[in-house]
Each structure stands twice: as structure tokens, then as C-alpha cells.
Design an enzyme around this catalytic site. Structure first.
Site, mmCIF file in Angstrom:
data_model
loop_
_atom_site.group_PDB
_atom_site.id
_atom_site.type_symbol
_atom_site.label_atom_id
_atom_site.label_comp_id
_atom_site.label_asym_id
_atom_site.label_seq_id
_atom_site.Cartn_x
_atom_site.Cartn_y
_atom_site.Cartn_z
ATOM 1 N N GLY A 11 0.813 -1.214 0.000
ATOM 2 C CA GLY A 11 0.000 0.000 0.000
ATOM 3 C C GLY A 11 0.838 1.251 0.000
ATOM 4 N N ALA A 12 1.984 1.216 -0.686
ATOM 5 C CA ALA A 12 2.983 2.276 -0.566
ATOM 6 C C ALA A 12 2.649 3.542 -1.335
ATOM 7 C CB ALA A 12 4.340 1.744 -1.038
ATOM 8 N N SER A 13 1.622 3.518 -2.187
ATOM 9 C CA SER A 13 1.387 4.665 -3.058
ATOM 10 C C SER A 13 0.607 5.794 -2.406
ATOM 11 C CB SER A 13 0.671 4.213 -4.341
ATOM 12 O OG SER A 13 -0.609 3.681 -4.039
ATOM 13 N N SER A 123 -7.236 -2.066 12.680
ATOM 14 C CA SER A 123 -8.203 -1.001 12.894
ATOM 15 C C SER A 123 -8.783 -1.131 14.298
ATOM 16 C CB SER A 123 -9.339 -1.086 11.874
ATOM 17 O OG SER A 123 -10.403 -0.206 12.216
ATOM 18 N N TYR A 135 -15.511 -5.471 7.323
ATOM 19 C CA TYR A 135 -14.197 -4.848 7.533
ATOM 20 C C TYR A 135 -13.642 -5.225 8.901
ATOM 21 C CZ TYR A 135 -10.811 -0.977 8.002
ATOM 22 O OH TYR A 135 -9.681 -0.219 8.190
ATOM 23 N N ALA A 137 -14.320 -7.764 10.705
ATOM 24 C CA ALA A 137 -13.967 -9.180 10.762
ATOM 25 C C ALA A 137 -12.575 -9.425 10.194
ATOM 26 C CB ALA A 137 -14.997 -10.011 9.999
#
Length: 225
Positions: A11-13, A123, A135, A137
Site C-alpha cells: 500500500g505504498a502509493s 483497525s 471490515y 472481521a
């Protein structure tokens, strides 16, 4: 030969992933960033690995030549509230959050050195939240994975932890499709900032955090008080 620690960050962008990359580069790490879109970094210690993590069968081969010091899985997405769940989207979210974490850890954990680190971005909703069941879960599953892997890897000096922020100022937070589940401001009066998550990750990656493993660090802005 470069002796700098080396992190693989998904998720680096954008969002939290990009903030983590920026912080680690500033701290002298080498970073390989995984994302579909080009990452916004022009730095000699940064390499970009273009990879669609949704195509999970490609992951093991894509990282076969990488032997990092740390894995940070920050890629994520958010879908669905009860009554209008899209089960295909829910499956894609589980795949991205949980299946990808499993595949990356399975491929990389054997190559992590003593003092290696695995950090999963979770989260604070992992314990449950209205409108975010699917989400929540997936994020709860990350906690179970981290605790289990921490037990397995502790004898090797490798730690595994979850950093779990409340609603964070990212493009996902501003997604108009989330209007029906817009989060409330935490008691501190603002949302969590991506760089605050990155600072927590940087600490857990440090030698000073060597005795912290199998934990979920919640950054809630007072929401849990």
C-alpha cells in the site's frame, strides 16, 4: 554491501502506507514499496514493486528474491454495511487484508533475520463497529494471525504486532461511497494522521521494541475512553 535495514511495505502509493515509507526512508531504511500505482518517492533507497495484491497467486514469485528485515502490510480497502453487503467486494477485502498477509508472511518469515519484524495495519474497529462488519472481521483476523505468528517466531527474535488506528485522514476516508458510514471525530477533535500511524510503526520496528510482540497497539484519539 548496504547494511541498512530493509522493509517491504504494501500500500505504498498513498495513505498510511506512503506515510510509513516516508518515515522509514527518513530513518535510513531501504524500502521496497508494493502498490498497483507508482509510489510518489524519488529516493535512492526506495524501490517500487508494481503488483496487484488481489492476484494472490502471483505474490510468492514476486517477492521470491527479497529478504527484508521487516514486513509492513498496510494495503487496505473498506466496503459494505448490513443490508447492502456486496459479497464479492467482501471477499476481495478479506483477500487483501488477510490472505495477502498470510501469503507474504509465509514467503518472507523464513528469511527474516534475528530482530526481524512483521507489522500488520489493523483497525480499532476490530472489536466491532456498526456499518463495518465485514471490515471489522478482517481486521480481527489480523490480530489472531499476529498473536499466533508471534508465538511461533519469538524464539527467533522476530516480533509480530498490529497497529490499529481509528479513522485516519486518508483517501479511503474521503471516499464518497462511504457517506453512509462516515466516522465520527474522535474526542481529540480530529481524525488520526497517517504520520502518527507511521511513527508508531517506526517504534515497533526499532530495537527498543524487541520485547513487544503479539500485541495490538490502538491509536484511537480517545475513542475507546
Amino acid at each position: 554491501m548496504d547494511k541498512s535495514p530493509h522493509a517491504l511495505v504494501t500500500g505504498a502509493s498513498s495513505g498510511i502506507g506512503a506515510a510509513i515509507v516516508e518515515r522509514l526512508l527518513r530513518d535510513g531504511w531501504r524500502v521496497t514499496g508494493i502498490s498497483r500505482r507508482p509510489a510518489p518517492f524519488n529516493h535512492p533507497a526506495f524501490d517500487h514493486l508494481s503488483l496487484d495484491l488481489g492476484e494472490v497467486d502471483n505474490i510468492a514469485n514476486a517477492v521470491a528474491g527479497i529478504a527484508p528485515t521487516a514486513l509492513v502490510h498496510a494495503a487496505g480497502m473498506l466496503v459494505g454495511e448490513l443490508g447492502s453487503l456486496d459479497h464479492d467486494d467482501g471477499t476481495a477485502m478479506w483477500r487483501l487484508h488477510v490472505d495477502v498477509a498470510e501469503r507474504l508472511a509465509n514467503a518472507l518469515a523464513p528469511r527474516l533475520p534475528k530482530g526481524g519484524r512483521i507489522i500488520l495495519i489493523g483497525s480499532r474497529t476490530a472489536s466491532g463497529a456498526a456499518g463495518r462488519g465485514q471490515y471489522a472481521a478482517t481486521k480481527a483476523a489480523l490480530v489472531a494471525l499476529a498473536r499466533s505468528w508471534a508465538i511461533e517466531l519469538a524464539p527467533r527474535g522476530v516480533t509480530v504486532n498490529v497497529v490499529a488506528p481509528a479513522a485516519t485522514e486518508t483517501p479511503m476516508l474521503k471516499d464518497p461511497t462511504r457517506a453512509n458510514v462516515a466516522p465520527k471525530l474522535p474526542p481529540i477533535g480530529r481524525f488520526i494522521r497517517p504520520e502518527e500511524v507511521a511513527h508508531a510503526v517506526a517504534f515497533l520496528l526499532s530495537p527498543e521494541a524487541a520485547a513487544i510482540t503479539g500485541q495490538q497497539l490502538v491509536i484511537c484519539g480517545g475513542s475507546s475512553l
